[in-house]
Scaffold this motif. Structure first.
Motif, mmCIF file in Angstrom:
data_model
loop_
_atom_site.group_PDB
_atom_site.id
_atom_site.type_symbol
_atom_site.label_atom_id
_atom_site.label_comp_id
_atom_site.label_asym_id
_atom_site.label_seq_id
_atom_site.Cartn_x
_atom_site.Cartn_y
_atom_site.Cartn_z
ATOM 1 N N UNK A 28 -20.203 7.223 24.066
ATOM 2 C CA UNK A 28 -19.392 6.207 24.744
ATOM 3 C C UNK A 28 -19.017 6.633 26.158
ATOM 4 N N UNK A 29 -19.266 5.742 27.105
ATOM 5 C CA UNK A 29 -18.844 5.935 28.497
ATOM 6 C C UNK A 29 -17.979 4.734 28.899
ATOM 7 N N UNK A 30 -17.230 4.214 27.920
ATOM 8 C CA UNK A 30 -16.497 2.968 28.156
ATOM 9 C C UNK A 30 -15.533 3.074 29.337
ATOM 10 N N UNK A 31 -14.760 4.175 29.373
ATOM 11 C CA UNK A 31 -13.708 4.296 30.381
ATOM 12 C C UNK A 31 -14.303 4.374 31.780
ATOM 13 N N UNK A 32 -15.303 5.294 31.943
ATOM 14 C CA UNK A 32 -15.870 5.468 33.283
ATOM 15 C C UNK A 32 -16.611 4.211 33.721
ATOM 16 N N UNK A 33 -17.318 3.572 32.760
ATOM 17 C CA UNK A 33 -18.050 2.370 33.156
ATOM 18 C C UNK A 33 -17.094 1.239 33.509
ATOM 19 N N UNK A 34 -16.023 1.088 32.711
ATOM 20 C CA UNK A 34 -15.059 0.019 32.988
ATOM 21 C C UNK A 34 -14.368 0.240 34.332
ATOM 22 N N UNK A 35 -14.094 1.516 34.673
ATOM 23 C CA UNK A 35 -13.468 1.806 35.963
ATOM 24 C C UNK A 35 -14.405 1.403 37.103
ATOM 25 N N UNK A 36 -15.697 1.745 36.941
ATOM 26 C CA UNK A 36 -16.676 1.367 37.962
ATOM 27 C C UNK A 36 -16.819 -0.137 38.058
ATOM 28 N N UNK A 37 -16.783 -0.784 36.887
ATOM 29 C CA UNK A 37 -16.915 -2.247 36.857
ATOM 30 C C UNK A 37 -15.740 -2.928 37.558
ATOM 31 N N UNK A 38 -14.529 -2.385 37.354
ATOM 32 C CA UNK A 38 -13.338 -2.947 38.001
ATOM 33 C C UNK A 38 -13.438 -2.801 39.517
ATOM 34 N N UNK A 39 -13.903 -1.623 39.959
ATOM 35 C CA UNK A 39 -14.045 -1.409 41.403
ATOM 36 C C UNK A 39 -15.069 -2.373 41.997
ATOM 37 N N UNK A 40 -16.173 -2.569 41.273
ATOM 38 C CA UNK A 40 -17.213 -3.477 41.771
ATOM 39 C C UNK A 40 -16.684 -4.912 41.867
ATOM 40 N N UNK A 41 -15.947 -5.342 40.828
ATOM 41 C CA UNK A 41 -15.390 -6.705 40.840
ATOM 42 C C UNK A 41 -14.382 -6.879 41.981
#
Length: 376
Positions: free
Chosen positions: A340-353
């Motif tokens: 699981x890379x949920x946290x790091x991916x979600x953080x990157x996704x939030x920054x991109x959005x």
């Protein structure tokens, strides 16, 4: 090892294991016999033992069966099993001059001590699919064995002696590079000590011995193609069995059995640093469990490459070679991507959005300013 066990729900993991077992057994074939795997998948056994770092044909066969023939996975299993074993002794250095030779060839000299012995090899057979293997029967196998064994003269077999080495021919003429007195010759155990660079040759050879054959071949090939500086000839390639000895608590040397190994000594010409100094040759060395010509030769290439003072080429760089040919470590690191890379991916996704939102908010403002300028 770089790969940490994956966490998950107990029931889900249990069901996953059941499904894995179902895929292995669903065709309701007869069970694979461990002795059959050990005997008929000899090359796979040798690779798994080499990369697993444990000489045990039977356990290697079990690992291959468990891994459904995936040698990477089998080597991983074997190395993990090895980590649970108690180390009781360090063996004495094996002497390959004592080898009962089953194969020895040289590409550097036509005439070598004892002559060229092709031994078991597929080098000279055509790469044609032998479809008769599909219908092979026990009777045919027994018939072949009976005929083959009847042609062996046991008296001649006993008289086979030990052969001098090809590099002795160069040594006797003083053509080999003398040992570098500044080279670190301390014996390191890479299974007990973390490797640091520059690593002593003992550590480099151990890591090459456990490295993945394809990785070694890739970098050895790269070196010969110009992404390095080593393009040797094979001085001698040997395959056979050698005795292993240990010293007991009293210091007495004890013979504990034989192992099969492949040894390669590759010859490269070396440049001299001093003007008018005579040229000489240097030897690259490779030794691995079982029969694996490609691995032993590539070890010889990379052993020479890593001794080069020029580290600008990837194939000459110790860290690059040793870390990137460690198949089990590499496989573990690649497979960690399944964790699981949920946290790091979600953080990157939030920054991109957020970046997209800012861009969208800025765009109408810039368009309005442009429109105002055009109206002036």
């Amino acid at each position: 090892m770089g790969y940490v066990a994956v966490k998950g729900g107990t029931d889900a993991i249990h069901n996953s294991q059941l499904l894995l077992e179902f895929y292995r057994l669903k065709d309701a074939t007869t069970p694979l016999d461990i002795q059959q795997i050990k005997a008929q998948l000899r090359m796979a056994i040798d690779k798994v033992m080499g990369e697993g770092g444990l000489y045990t044909p039977e356990y290697a066969a079990i690992a291959i069966k468990q891994a459904e023939g995936e040698v990477f996975e089998a080597a991983f299993i074997l190395r993990a099993f090895r980590a649970t074993l108690q180390r009781k002794y360090y063996s004495e250095a094996i002497n390959t001059r004592e080898m009962f030779v089953k194969r020895k060839i040289s590409a550097s000299f036509r005439e070598i001590p004892g002559g060229q012995v092709l031994g078991p090899t597929r080098d000279y057979t055509q790469r044609m699919l032998d479809t008769t293997k599909a219908t092979e029967t026990e009777e045919q196998m027994q018939e072949f064995l009976t005929e083959f064994l009847s042609g062996i003269d046991q008296d001649k077999l006993k008289s086979i002696g030990r052969y001098a080495k090809v590099i002795d021919l160069l040594k006797n003429e003083g053509l080999l590079q003398p040992a570098d007195p500044n080279e670190d010759r301390i014996l390191k155990d890479v299974t007990r000590e973390a490797i640091r660079f520059p690593a002593p040759r003992s550590a480099r050879l151990q890591m090459l011995c456990r490295a993945e054959t394809g990785g070694l071949m890739s970098l050895g090939y790269a070196s010969m193609r110009g992404f390095g500086s080593v393009h040797p000839t094979v001085g001698e390639l040997r395959y056979g069995s050698v005795p292993v000895r240990v010293k007991d608590a009293t210091g007495r040397e004890r013979y504990i059995g034989k192992i099969e190994v492949t040894e390669a000594e590759t010859i490269s010409s070396a440049k001299t640093k001093k003007k008018n100094a005579p040229p000489f040759y240097t030897i690259g060395y490779g030794l691995c469990f079982g029969q694996n010509d490609t691995k032993a030769i590539c070890m010889g290439i990379l052993d020479t490459a890593m001794r080069s003072p020029d580290t600008s080429s990837p194939a000459n760089d110790q860290e690059f070679i040793l870390y990137h040919t460690e198949g089990i470590e590499a496989m573990g690191f690649v497979n960690h991507l399944k964790l699981p890379h949920y946290v790091t991916f979600q953080a990157g996704l939030s920054n991109t959005r957020a970046a997209i939102d800012r861009s969208t908010a800025t765009a109408p403002k810039e368009a309005k300013q442009t429109e105002q300028l055009q109206s002036v």
